[in-house]
Design a protein around this motif. Structure first.
Motif, PDB file in Angstrom:
ATOM      1  N   LEU A  17     -69.834  89.334 -31.681  1.00  0.00           N
ATOM      2  CA  LEU A  17     -69.634  88.585 -30.450  1.00  0.00           C
ATOM      3  C   LEU A  17     -70.103  89.379 -29.249  1.00  0.00           C
ATOM      4  O   LEU A  17     -70.669  88.814 -28.304  1.00  0.00           O
ATOM      5  N   ARG A  18     -69.872  90.692 -29.255  1.00  0.00           N
ATOM      6  CA  ARG A  18     -70.342  91.516 -28.139  1.00  0.00           C
ATOM      7  C   ARG A  18     -71.854  91.451 -28.000  1.00  0.00           C
ATOM      8  O   ARG A  18     -72.383  91.321 -26.892  1.00  0.00           O
ATOM      9  N   GLY A  19     -72.564  91.511 -29.117  1.00  0.00           N
ATOM     10  CA  GLY A  19     -74.028  91.416 -29.058  1.00  0.00           C
ATOM     11  C   GLY A  19     -74.489  90.072 -28.531  1.00  0.00           C
ATOM     12  O   GLY A  19     -75.468  89.995 -27.771  1.00  0.00           O
ATOM     13  N   ARG A  20     -73.791  88.998 -28.925  1.00  0.00           N
ATOM     14  CA  ARG A  20     -74.189  87.680 -28.435  1.00  0.00           C
ATOM     15  C   ARG A  20     -73.945  87.540 -26.931  1.00  0.00           C
ATOM     16  O   ARG A  20     -74.735  86.922 -26.222  1.00  0.00           O
ATOM     17  N   ALA A 186     -68.547  91.935 -22.024  1.00  0.00           N
ATOM     18  CA  ALA A 186     -68.148  91.822 -23.428  1.00  0.00           C
ATOM     19  C   ALA A 186     -66.979  92.757 -23.729  1.00  0.00           C
ATOM     20  O   ALA A 186     -66.037  92.387 -24.435  1.00  0.00           O
ATOM     21  N   GLN A 187     -67.055  93.991 -23.196  1.00  0.00           N
ATOM     22  CA  GLN A 187     -65.961  94.936 -23.406  1.00  0.00           C
ATOM     23  C   GLN A 187     -64.665  94.405 -22.811  1.00  0.00           C
ATOM     24  O   GLN A 187     -63.597  94.479 -23.440  1.00  0.00           O
ATOM     25  N   TYR A 188     -64.757  93.854 -21.620  1.00  0.00           N
ATOM     26  CA  TYR A 188     -63.559  93.347 -20.944  1.00  0.00           C
ATOM     27  C   TYR A 188     -63.029  92.100 -21.633  1.00  0.00           C
ATOM     28  O   TYR A 188     -61.812  91.931 -21.800  1.00  0.00           O
ATOM     29  N   ALA A 189     -63.943  91.201 -22.042  1.00  0.00           N
ATOM     30  CA  ALA A 189     -63.516  89.946 -22.661  1.00  0.00           C
ATOM     31  C   ALA A 189     -62.936  90.155 -24.055  1.00  0.00           C
ATOM     32  O   ALA A 189     -62.041  89.410 -24.481  1.00  0.00           O
TER      33      ALA A 189
END
Length: 465
Positions: A17-20, A186-189
Motif C-alpha cells: 500500500l505504501r508503494g501504491r 504513506a508513513q503517516y496514513a
C-alpha cells in the motif's frame, strides 16, 4: 520463452500500500508538472515569437518611412541613407531597387536568392543566413524601392532554451517533492494500521487485556471501536471456554478416576479370574490408562489454547531443566551438549511438559533419544533433540504438530502430544520445527527468545483493560 517468473519484480517496499500511495503521488505530480510545463512553454513561446515579429515589423515600417524622407533630398544617396539608420546589434538591412541594392550590417553579401526575390512577403518570415536564424521583414520605400531587414533570432532561441531548462528542472523538482510527500503521507496514513497490527499480534500471543486507545480522528474512530469490540467479544468467548474447560475437567476426571480405580482393584484379583475375563481386564486397564493420558493431554491443550496458566513466567534454564528430565530416564546413551545455560523466561510446568512430550515422542516413535543440544546466541535459545528412528516424511513435518495427526512412522500415541508442544512454544513466543537428522532419524528444534534479548522499542501505545 520468458514467463511470469522471469519478469522483473519491484522491491517489497514498493509492492504494498505504501508503494501504491507513493506511485499515485509521483504519477499525479508528473502529469501536473508535464501539463503545466508544456502549457507554460507553449504560451511563452507563442507570446515571445509574436512580440518579436511585431517588433521587427514595426521597426522595418519606421525605417522605411525614415528612408523615404531622406531619399527626398538629392544630396543623400541610397547607401548613405541606409547607413544612417540606427539598427539594433546584429540586424542586417538591405535596400533593393530596380537598378541595384545596398546592404548594411553584413560582412558578406546576402545569398542571391534573397537579393533577387521578386515577390515582397506580406508578413515576417524566418530565413537562415550563414547557418544562423533570422526574421525577415519587408517594407516598400518609394518608386519600387524595397527595404529588407533581417533581425537575428539567436537571442530568442537562447531565451527559449533557458526557459525549457528551467521548466524541466522545475518538473523534476516537483516530482521529487511529490515522492517525498507521498512517502511521508504513506508513513503517516499507515501508522494506525501498523499500530493495529502490533496490538493484534500481542493479543494473539496471549495479552488479551490489550486494547487500542481511543482515536481523535473521526475516520479512525469506527475502526478502533470495531477492533476493540471484536477483542472484547473474543475475550468473552475465551472466558466461556475457560469455564467450559474447568467444568469438563471436573466432570470427566471424577468418573475416569472411579473407572481407573475399579480397574486397578480388579487387576489385583487377576489370578482369581479365568482366561477370558483376565484378557478383558487387561484390555480394560490398558484402555483406561490410554483414556487417562488422552484426557490429560486434551485438557492441557485446551488450557494452553484458552490461555489458562498455573504459574507466571519466570527466568529458568532450559539446560538445567533438560538435565533434570534426562537424569530420571532410562534411555540409554545420550550425547549431551548443554554448555549454554539457555536462560529464557517462561512457565516451568508448561515447558517441562513440552520437553517431556518431545522426549517421549522420540522414545515412542523414534527409537530413543540419541542427542540433546542447547545453543544460545544471545537472541534465541535453541533446543535440538535427535532420535534414532526412521525420520519423518517431508510432507508430514508440519502436519505432525496438528491435533490427532500422527506420522507414517507412528506406532501408537494420541496425536495430541506434539500439538500441545506447538501450542506451548507459541505461547512463549517461540517456534518448533521438525527436520531430518544428519545420518538418519528425526531432529526436533525448539526455539525461544533468550532472556537477555533487548526489549522491543516499537510497541504500540495500547491500553490495558
Amino acid at each position: 520463452m520468458s514467463g511470469p517468473e522471469s519478469r522483473p519484480r519491484l522491491p517489497l517496499r514498493f509492492r504494498g500500500l505504501r508503494g501504491r500511495v507513493m506511485a499515485a503521488f509521483v504519477l499525479g505530480a508528473s502529469l501536473v508538472a508535464l501539463l503545466l510545463a508544456g502549457s507554460v512553454y507553449a504560451v511563452s513561446t507563442s507570446y515571445m515569437e509574436t512580440q518579436r515579429v511585431r517588433t521587427v515589423e514595426r521597426a522595418v515600417a519606421v525605417h522605411a518611412e525614415i528612408l523615404r524622407l531622406r531619399l527626398d533630398s538629392p544630396r543623400i544617396t541610397a547607401a548613405e541613407a541606409l547607413e544612417s539608420l540606427h539598427l539594433t546589434p546584429g540586424t542586417i538591412a538591405m535596400l533593393q531597387w530596380s537598378t541595384g541594392s545596398s546592404v548594411v550590417g553584413a560582412d558578406v553579401g546576402l545569398p542571391a536568392v534573397l537579393e533577387q526575390a521578386e515577390e515582397v512577403p506580406s508578413a515576417a518570415t524566418e530565413v537562415t543566413i550563414d547557418g544562423h536564424p533570422y526574421l525577415r521583414a519587408v517594407a516598400e520605400v518609394e518608386d519600387g524601392a524595397v527595404l529588407h531587414e533581417f533581425a537575428p533570432l539567436s537571442e530568442l532561441e537562447t531565451t527559449l532554451r533557458m526557459l525549457r531548462s528551467i521548466l524541466l528542472a522545475s518538473a523534476v523538482l516537483a516530482v521529487a517533492v511529490a515522492a517525498a510527500l507521498g512517502a511521508w503521507a504513506a508513513q503517516y496514513a499507515l501508522s494506525p494500521l501498523r499500530q493495529v497490527a502490533r496490538t493484534a499480534a500481542r493479543i494473539a500471543s496471549g495479552e488479551h487485556d490489550l486494547r487500542l486507545p481511543r482515536a481523535a480522528d473521526d475516520d479512525l474512530s469506527p475502526t478502533v471501536d470495531a477492533f476493540n469490540t471484536m477483542v472484547d467479544s473474543l475475550q468473552q468467548r475465551i472466558e466461556r471456554e475457560r469455564r467450559l474447560v474447568s467444568d469438563l475437567s471436573h466432570e470427566l476426571r471424577t468418573p475416569l478416576t472411579t473407572l481407573t480405580t475399579t480397574a486397578s482393584v480388579l487387576a489385583g484379583h487377576r489370578e482369581e479370574l479365568s482366561e477370558r475375563p483376565r484378557a478383558a481386564l487387561g484390555l480394560l486397564v490398558e484402555e483406561t490408562t490410554y483414556l487417562r493420558g488422552l484426557l490429560d493431554d486434551m485438557l492441557a491443550l485446551a488450557r494452553a489454547e484458552a490461555g489458562i496458566h498455573r504459574s507466571d513466567p519466570a527466568p529458568l534454564s532450559l539446560s538445567a531443566l533438560l538435565s533434570h528430565l534426562l537424569a530420571g530416564r532410562d534411555t540409554g546413551p545420550v550425547v549431551l551438549d548443554l554448555a549454554d545455560d539457555g536462560m529464557v523466561r517462561g512457565r516451568r510446568m508448561e515447558l517441562e511438559r513440552a520437553l517431556v512430550n518431545l522426549l517421549a515422542n522420540a522414545d515412542r516413535h523414534g527409537g530413543g533419544v540419541v542427542a540433546v543440544r542447547v545453543d544460545n546466541d544471545g537472541a534465541e535459545v535453541r533446543v535440538t533433540i535427535d532420535d534414532a528412528g526412521p525420520g519423518v516424511a517431508p510432507q508430514d513435518r508440519e502436519r505432525i504438530f496438528e491435533r490427532f495427526v500422527t506420522s507414517s512412522r507412528s506406532s501408537g500415541g494420541t496425536g495430541i502430544g506434539l500439538a500441545l508442544v506447538a501450542e506451548t512454544v507459541t505461547g512463549h513466543h517461540g517456534r518448533i520445527s521438525c527436520a531430518e537428522r544428519p545420518g538418519g532419524g528425526a531432529r526436533f528444534v525448539l526455539t525461544m527468545p533468550a532472556l537477555s534479548r533487548p526489549a522491543d522499542t516499537g510497541e504500540p501505545a495500547a491500553t490495558q483493560h
